[in-house]
Design a protein around this motif. Structure first.
Motif, PDB file in Angstrom:
ATOM      1  N   TYR A  44       0.818  -1.205   0.000  1.00 28.54           N
ATOM      2  CA  TYR A  44       0.000   0.000   0.000  1.00 28.54           C
ATOM      3  C   TYR A  44       0.860   1.266   0.000  1.00 28.54           C
ATOM      4  CZ  TYR A  44      -3.823  -3.106   1.264  1.00 28.54           C
ATOM      5  OH  TYR A  44      -4.744  -4.115   1.272  1.00 28.54           O
ATOM      6  N   CYS A  45       0.253   2.360  -0.463  1.00 26.78           N
ATOM      7  CA  CYS A  45       0.886   3.674  -0.450  1.00 26.78           C
ATOM      8  C   CYS A  45       0.981   4.178   0.986  1.00 26.78           C
ATOM      9  CB  CYS A  45       0.051   4.638  -1.293  1.00 26.78           C
ATOM     10  SG  CYS A  45       0.622   6.348  -1.264  1.00 26.78           S
ATOM     11  N   ASP A  46       2.106   4.772   1.343  1.00 32.27           N
ATOM     12  CA  ASP A  46       2.279   5.301   2.691  1.00 32.27           C
ATOM     13  C   ASP A  46       1.545   6.626   2.895  1.00 32.27           C
ATOM     14  OD1 ASP A  46       3.976   6.739   0.996  1.00 32.27           O
ATOM     15  OD2 ASP A  46       5.426   7.098   2.590  1.00 32.27           O
ATOM     16  N   THR A  47       1.101   7.267   1.816  1.00 32.53           N
ATOM     17  CA  THR A  47       0.406   8.547   1.912  1.00 32.53           C
ATOM     18  C   THR A  47      -1.110   8.383   2.016  1.00 32.53           C
ATOM     19  OG1 THR A  47       2.154   9.558   0.584  1.00 32.53           O
ATOM     20  CG2 THR A  47       0.100  10.796   0.801  1.00 32.53           C
ATOM     21  N   CYS A  48      -1.683   7.573   1.113  1.00 31.69           N
ATOM     22  CA  CYS A  48      -3.145   7.460   1.058  1.00 31.69           C
ATOM     23  C   CYS A  48      -3.666   6.082   1.465  1.00 31.69           C
ATOM     24  CB  CYS A  48      -3.640   7.809  -0.336  1.00 31.69           C
ATOM     25  SG  CYS A  48      -3.151   6.621  -1.603  1.00 31.69           S
ATOM     26  N   ASN A  49      -2.789   5.133   1.718  1.00 27.41           N
ATOM     27  CA  ASN A  49      -3.148   3.763   2.115  1.00 27.41           C
ATOM     28  C   ASN A  49      -3.941   3.002   1.057  1.00 27.41           C
ATOM     29  OD1 ASN A  49      -1.832   3.681   4.620  1.00 27.41           O
ATOM     30  ND2 ASN A  49      -3.493   4.859   5.536  1.00 27.41           N
ATOM     31  N   GLU A  50      -3.796   3.376  -0.199  1.00 25.59           N
ATOM     32  CA  GLU A  50      -4.412   2.651  -1.306  1.00 25.59           C
ATOM     33  C   GLU A  50      -3.389   1.666  -1.872  1.00 25.59           C
ATOM     34  OE1 GLU A  50      -7.575   2.809  -2.519  1.00 25.59           O
ATOM     35  OE2 GLU A  50      -8.020   4.125  -0.816  1.00 25.59           O
ATOM     36  N   PRO A  51      -3.854   0.564  -2.485  1.00 22.04           N
ATOM     37  CA  PRO A  51      -2.907  -0.381  -3.095  1.00 22.04           C
ATOM     38  C   PRO A  51      -2.079   0.287  -4.187  1.00 22.04           C
ATOM     39  CG  PRO A  51      -5.099  -1.332  -2.970  1.00 22.04           C
ATOM     40  CD  PRO A  51      -5.238   0.120  -2.599  1.00 22.04           C
ATOM     41  N   VAL A  52      -0.821  -0.114  -4.310  1.00 14.97           N
ATOM     42  CA  VAL A  52       0.064   0.416  -5.341  1.00 14.97           C
ATOM     43  C   VAL A  52       0.289  -0.629  -6.419  1.00 14.97           C
ATOM     44  CG1 VAL A  52       1.243   2.053  -3.835  1.00 14.97           C
ATOM     45  CG2 VAL A  52       2.150  -0.253  -4.078  1.00 14.97           C
ATOM     46  N   GLN A  53       0.721  -0.172  -7.571  1.00 13.75           N
ATOM     47  CA  GLN A  53       1.032  -1.032  -8.708  1.00 13.75           C
ATOM     48  C   GLN A  53       2.538  -1.155  -8.820  1.00 13.75           C
ATOM     49  OE1 GLN A  53      -0.305   0.686 -12.367  1.00 13.75           O
ATOM     50  NE2 GLN A  53       0.487  -0.990 -13.615  1.00 13.75           N
ATOM     51  N   GLU A  62      11.997  -2.670  -8.087  1.00 22.87           N
ATOM     52  CA  GLU A  62      11.456  -2.423  -6.756  1.00 22.87           C
ATOM     53  C   GLU A  62      10.856  -1.031  -6.642  1.00 22.87           C
ATOM     54  OE1 GLU A  62      10.883  -4.729  -4.648  1.00 22.87           O
ATOM     55  OE2 GLU A  62      11.960  -6.211  -5.831  1.00 22.87           O
ATOM     56  N   HIS A  63      10.166  -0.610  -7.694  1.00 24.82           N
ATOM     57  CA  HIS A  63       9.483   0.671  -7.669  1.00 24.82           C
ATOM     58  C   HIS A  63       7.997   0.445  -7.914  1.00 24.82           C
ATOM     59  CE1 HIS A  63      13.604   2.074  -8.136  1.00 24.82           C
ATOM     60  NE2 HIS A  63      13.178   3.169  -7.551  1.00 24.82           N
ATOM     61  N   PHE A  64       7.197   1.356  -7.383  1.00 24.36           N
ATOM     62  CA  PHE A  64       5.753   1.214  -7.428  1.00 24.36           C
ATOM     63  C   PHE A  64       5.130   2.520  -7.871  1.00 24.36           C
ATOM     64  CE2 PHE A  64       7.622  -1.503  -4.261  1.00 24.36           C
ATOM     65  CZ  PHE A  64       7.076  -2.737  -4.546  1.00 24.36           C
ATOM     66  N   TYR A  65       3.828   2.465  -8.202  1.00 24.82           N
ATOM     67  CA  TYR A  65       3.103   3.658  -8.609  1.00 24.82           C
ATOM     68  C   TYR A  65       1.757   3.666  -7.912  1.00 24.82           C
ATOM     69  CZ  TYR A  65       0.958   7.228 -11.522  1.00 24.82           C
ATOM     70  OH  TYR A  65       0.337   8.369 -11.946  1.00 24.82           O
ATOM     71  N   CYS A  66       1.424   4.796  -7.294  1.00 25.16           N
ATOM     72  CA  CYS A  66       0.131   4.949  -6.642  1.00 25.16           C
ATOM     73  C   CYS A  66      -0.797   5.672  -7.608  1.00 25.16           C
ATOM     74  CB  CYS A  66       0.264   5.733  -5.339  1.00 25.16           C
ATOM     75  SG  CYS A  66      -1.338   5.994  -4.542  1.00 25.16           S
ATOM     76  N   ARG A  67      -1.844   5.004  -8.028  1.00 26.30           N
ATOM     77  CA  ARG A  67      -2.793   5.614  -8.960  1.00 26.30           C
ATOM     78  C   ARG A  67      -3.641   6.680  -8.271  1.00 26.30           C
ATOM     79  NH1 ARG A  67      -4.883   1.349 -13.354  1.00 26.30           N
ATOM     80  NH2 ARG A  67      -2.868   0.460 -13.833  1.00 26.30           N
ATOM     81  N   SER A  68      -3.859   6.536  -6.991  1.00 31.44           N
ATOM     82  CA  SER A  68      -4.644   7.517  -6.245  1.00 31.44           C
ATOM     83  C   SER A  68      -3.888   8.841  -6.106  1.00 31.44           C
ATOM     84  CB  SER A  68      -4.994   6.958  -4.864  1.00 31.44           C
ATOM     85  OG  SER A  68      -5.681   7.908  -4.103  1.00 31.44           O
ATOM     86  N   CYS A  69      -2.622   8.771  -5.690  1.00 32.42           N
ATOM     87  CA  CYS A  69      -1.783   9.976  -5.532  1.00 32.42           C
ATOM     88  C   CYS A  69      -1.154  10.427  -6.844  1.00 32.42           C
ATOM     89  CB  CYS A  69      -0.651   9.707  -4.541  1.00 32.42           C
ATOM     90  SG  CYS A  69      -1.186   9.385  -2.869  1.00 32.42           S
ATOM     91  N   LYS A  70      -1.168   9.515  -7.840  1.00 32.67           N
ATOM     92  CA  LYS A  70      -0.502   9.756  -9.131  1.00 32.67           C
ATOM     93  C   LYS A  70       0.981  10.068  -8.936  1.00 32.67           C
ATOM     94  CE  LYS A  70      -4.639  11.366 -11.542  1.00 32.67           C
ATOM     95  NZ  LYS A  70      -5.574  10.714 -10.719  1.00 32.67           N
ATOM     96  N   THR A  71       1.616   9.227  -8.098  1.00 31.37           N
ATOM     97  CA  THR A  71       3.007   9.442  -7.724  1.00 31.37           C
ATOM     98  C   THR A  71       3.786   8.135  -7.758  1.00 31.37           C
ATOM     99  OG1 THR A  71       2.227  11.130  -6.191  1.00 31.37           O
ATOM    100  CG2 THR A  71       4.482  10.392  -5.909  1.00 31.37           C
ATOM    101  N   PRO A  72       5.011   8.135  -8.313  1.00 26.45           N
ATOM    102  CA  PRO A  72       5.859   6.948  -8.177  1.00 26.45           C
ATOM    103  C   PRO A  72       6.311   6.811  -6.730  1.00 26.45           C
ATOM    104  CG  PRO A  72       6.975   8.659  -9.449  1.00 26.45           C
ATOM    105  CD  PRO A  72       5.632   9.187  -9.104  1.00 26.45           C
ATOM    106  N   LYS A  73       6.478   5.568  -6.286  1.00 18.25           N
ATOM    107  CA  LYS A  73       6.890   5.282  -4.912  1.00 18.25           C
ATOM    108  C   LYS A  73       8.057   4.305  -4.938  1.00 18.25           C
ATOM    109  CE  LYS A  73       3.540   7.426  -2.729  1.00 18.25           C
ATOM    110  NZ  LYS A  73       3.713   8.332  -1.618  1.00 18.25           N
ATOM    111  N   LYS A  76      11.069   1.895  -0.261  1.00 17.60           N
ATOM    112  CA  LYS A  76      11.187   2.417   1.096  1.00 17.60           C
ATOM    113  C   LYS A  76       9.982   3.255   1.511  1.00 17.60           C
ATOM    114  CE  LYS A  76      16.180   2.331   1.226  1.00 17.60           C
ATOM    115  NZ  LYS A  76      17.399   3.070   1.450  1.00 17.60           N
ATOM    116  N   ALA A  77       9.137   3.619   0.543  1.00 19.99           N
ATOM    117  CA  ALA A  77       8.002   4.492   0.844  1.00 19.99           C
ATOM    118  C   ALA A  77       6.658   3.781   0.775  1.00 19.99           C
ATOM    119  CB  ALA A  77       8.003   5.675  -0.106  1.00 19.99           C
ATOM    120  N   VAL A  78       6.667   2.471   0.650  1.00 23.71           N
ATOM    121  CA  VAL A  78       5.401   1.735   0.627  1.00 23.71           C
ATOM    122  C   VAL A  78       5.261   0.903   1.901  1.00 23.71           C
ATOM    123  CG1 VAL A  78       5.214   1.658  -1.892  1.00 23.71           C
ATOM    124  CG2 VAL A  78       6.410  -0.171  -0.696  1.00 23.71           C
TER     125      VAL A  78
END
Length: 85
Positions: A44-53, A62-73, A76-78
């Motif tokens: 999950y995203c550490d900002t909005c707690n939505e699942p990340v891709q 080892e990188h993710f993308y939060c569709r809710s925040c529209k931000t790469p993560k 270390k930030a998930v």
């Protein structure tokens, strides 16, 4: 059911909440070899707690993308959440 949240590591470095040993991820589950405990597994995203891709491609293993925040993560930030099953 209890959620166990860990942050700032690779998924392969997650530790069992019971015995603090590394386990194995298989799809959406995490299994501890030592105490034979099985957990549901999600990231999950550490900002909005939505699942990340998870991003795939060269250099983004080892990188993710939060569709809710529209931000790469970064990894270390998930939030890696393990739920007792």
């Amino acid at each position: 059911m209890t959620d166990h949240v860990q942050k700032g590591m690779l998924p392969s470095e997650l530790l069992c909440p019971n015995c603090q040993q590394k386990g194995v991820i298989s799809g959406n589950s995490w299994h501890c070899k030592r105490c034979d405990q099985q957990y549901g597994f999600a990231i999950y995203c550490d900002t909005c707690n939505e699942p990340v891709q998870r991003l795939t491609g060269c250099g983004s293993s080892e990188h993710f993308y939060c569709r809710s925040c529209k931000t790469p993560k970064s990894r270390k930030a998930v939030l890696y959440t393990m739920t007792e099953t």
